[in-house]
Design a protein around this motif. Sequence first.
Motif, PDB file in Angstrom:
ATOM      1  N   PHE A  37       0.840  -1.199   0.000  1.00 60.14           N
ATOM      2  CA  PHE A  37       0.000   0.000   0.000  1.00 60.14           C
ATOM      3  C   PHE A  37       0.875   1.249   0.000  1.00 60.14           C
ATOM      4  CE2 PHE A  37      -4.422  -1.239   1.252  1.00 60.14           C
ATOM      5  CZ  PHE A  37      -4.235  -2.596   1.434  1.00 60.14           C
ATOM      6  N   ALA A  38       0.576   2.186  -0.881  1.00 62.51           N
ATOM      7  CA  ALA A  38       1.143   3.531  -0.782  1.00 62.51           C
ATOM      8  C   ALA A  38       0.393   4.269   0.322  1.00 62.51           C
ATOM      9  CB  ALA A  38       0.967   4.253  -2.113  1.00 62.51           C
ATOM     10  N   ALA A  39       1.031   5.300   0.908  1.00 63.38           N
ATOM     11  CA  ALA A  39       0.331   6.105   1.914  1.00 63.38           C
ATOM     12  C   ALA A  39      -0.943   6.664   1.298  1.00 63.38           C
ATOM     13  CB  ALA A  39       1.233   7.241   2.382  1.00 63.38           C
ATOM     14  N   ASP A  40      -2.015   6.663   2.075  1.00 67.09           N
ATOM     15  CA  ASP A  40      -3.335   7.177   1.672  1.00 67.09           C
ATOM     16  C   ASP A  40      -4.136   6.234   0.783  1.00 67.09           C
ATOM     17  OD1 ASP A  40      -2.859   9.538   3.108  1.00 67.09           O
ATOM     18  OD2 ASP A  40      -1.839  10.413   1.386  1.00 67.09           O
ATOM     19  N   ALA A  41      -3.564   5.112   0.375  1.00 66.33           N
ATOM     20  CA  ALA A  41      -4.352   4.164  -0.437  1.00 66.33           C
ATOM     21  C   ALA A  41      -5.455   3.568   0.424  1.00 66.33           C
ATOM     22  CB  ALA A  41      -3.457   3.068  -0.997  1.00 66.33           C
ATOM     23  N   GLU A  92       0.575   5.024   6.823  1.00 66.34           N
ATOM     24  CA  GLU A  92       2.004   5.092   6.456  1.00 66.34           C
ATOM     25  C   GLU A  92       2.273   3.915   5.542  1.00 66.34           C
ATOM     26  OE1 GLU A  92       4.690   5.073   9.817  1.00 66.34           O
ATOM     27  OE2 GLU A  92       3.551   6.671  10.804  1.00 66.34           O
ATOM     28  N   GLU A  93       2.917   4.182   4.422  1.00 69.29           N
ATOM     29  CA  GLU A  93       3.241   3.173   3.402  1.00 69.29           C
ATOM     30  C   GLU A  93       3.527   1.811   4.043  1.00 69.29           C
ATOM     31  OE1 GLU A  93       6.912   4.133   1.420  1.00 69.29           O
ATOM     32  OE2 GLU A  93       6.951   2.179   0.409  1.00 69.29           O
ATOM     33  N   GLY A  94       2.943   0.756   3.532  1.00 67.49           N
ATOM     34  CA  GLY A  94       3.141  -0.517   4.215  1.00 67.49           C
ATOM     35  C   GLY A  94       2.785  -1.731   3.398  1.00 67.49           C
ATOM     36  N   VAL A  95       2.795  -2.853   4.095  1.00 69.04           N
ATOM     37  CA  VAL A  95       2.543  -4.160   3.471  1.00 69.04           C
ATOM     38  C   VAL A  95       1.637  -4.972   4.382  1.00 69.04           C
ATOM     39  CG1 VAL A  95       3.607  -6.336   2.728  1.00 69.04           C
ATOM     40  CG2 VAL A  95       4.816  -4.170   2.348  1.00 69.04           C
ATOM     41  N   LEU A  96       0.591  -5.545   3.794  1.00 73.12           N
ATOM     42  CA  LEU A  96      -0.255  -6.508   4.509  1.00 73.12           C
ATOM     43  C   LEU A  96      -0.042  -7.895   3.913  1.00 73.12           C
ATOM     44  CD1 LEU A  96      -3.693  -4.606   4.745  1.00 73.12           C
ATOM     45  CD2 LEU A  96      -1.849  -4.708   6.448  1.00 73.12           C
ATOM     46  N   ILE A  97      -0.025  -8.908   4.793  1.00 78.72           N
ATOM     47  CA  ILE A  97      -0.045 -10.300   4.347  1.00 78.72           C
ATOM     48  C   ILE A  97      -1.465 -10.801   4.584  1.00 78.72           C
ATOM     49  CG2 ILE A  97       0.917 -12.608   4.679  1.00 78.72           C
ATOM     50  CD1 ILE A  97       2.946 -10.564   3.561  1.00 78.72           C
ATOM     51  N   ASP A  98      -2.221 -10.926   3.497  1.00 77.06           N
ATOM     52  CA  ASP A  98      -3.610 -11.397   3.578  1.00 77.06           C
ATOM     53  C   ASP A  98      -3.633 -12.908   3.389  1.00 77.06           C
ATOM     54  OD1 ASP A  98      -4.815  -8.876   3.797  1.00 77.06           O
ATOM     55  OD2 ASP A  98      -5.263  -8.727   1.662  1.00 77.06           O
TER      56      ASP A  98
END
Lengths: 109, 109
Positions: A37-41, A92-98
């Motif tokens: 995810f980009a910030a604000d997505a 804040e820009e990040g990563v999710l593991i779904d």
Amino acid sequence: MKNYIHSHEAVIEEVSPGIRRQILGYDTNLMLVRVQFAADAVSAAHSHPHQQVTYVEKGVFEVTIGDEKQLLRRGDCFILPSGIQHGARCLEEGVLIDTFSPAREDFLK
Amino acid sequence: MKNYIHSHEAVIEEVSPGIRRQILGYDTNLMLVRVQFAADAVSAAHSHPHQQVTYVEKGVFEVTIGDEKQLLRRGDCFILPSGIQHGARCLEEGVLIDTFSPAREDFLK
């Protein structure tokens, strides 16, 4: 079926503005997907019959489940029973593991 | 059932030398577990009926599945069909995100 998936082999697909999805591994009853995810997505509110557990690898997310909102950070997790409405906003820009059970066949088309 | 799990709320348990397990989230058909490995820690070969998909969050691992061995690093993944023999050796301190279907009820006792 392959048992090993190296990150560079798995396609990264932009699924909505600022959200990029990489399907890493799946079997019939289980699927693991890395989502950047980009910030604000924003992942808009939606639901599906699959059970879902999501791990925050990086970043800060405001996660809405049903009528509740919470902030989640690296190392936190959320759990979605079948059919529950949910969405996320990246702060804040990040990563999710779904992870899903069963596998999201709709992602494989 | 709780929908949100904050990392500091979930117990970390040492399951064998250099291997620490944190059960983060689960439902009936899905469980997500964060496993921290010290360098040289070994998860001995074993099998279980649950399907498993594991994501390498950090570190370097030599993963054996059946008769095959491969090195996996951050962002890589491995997939274990029901009943397959598997094990892992940690070469550089790291973290695996193990996911299972159905949930590992044996972990909850």
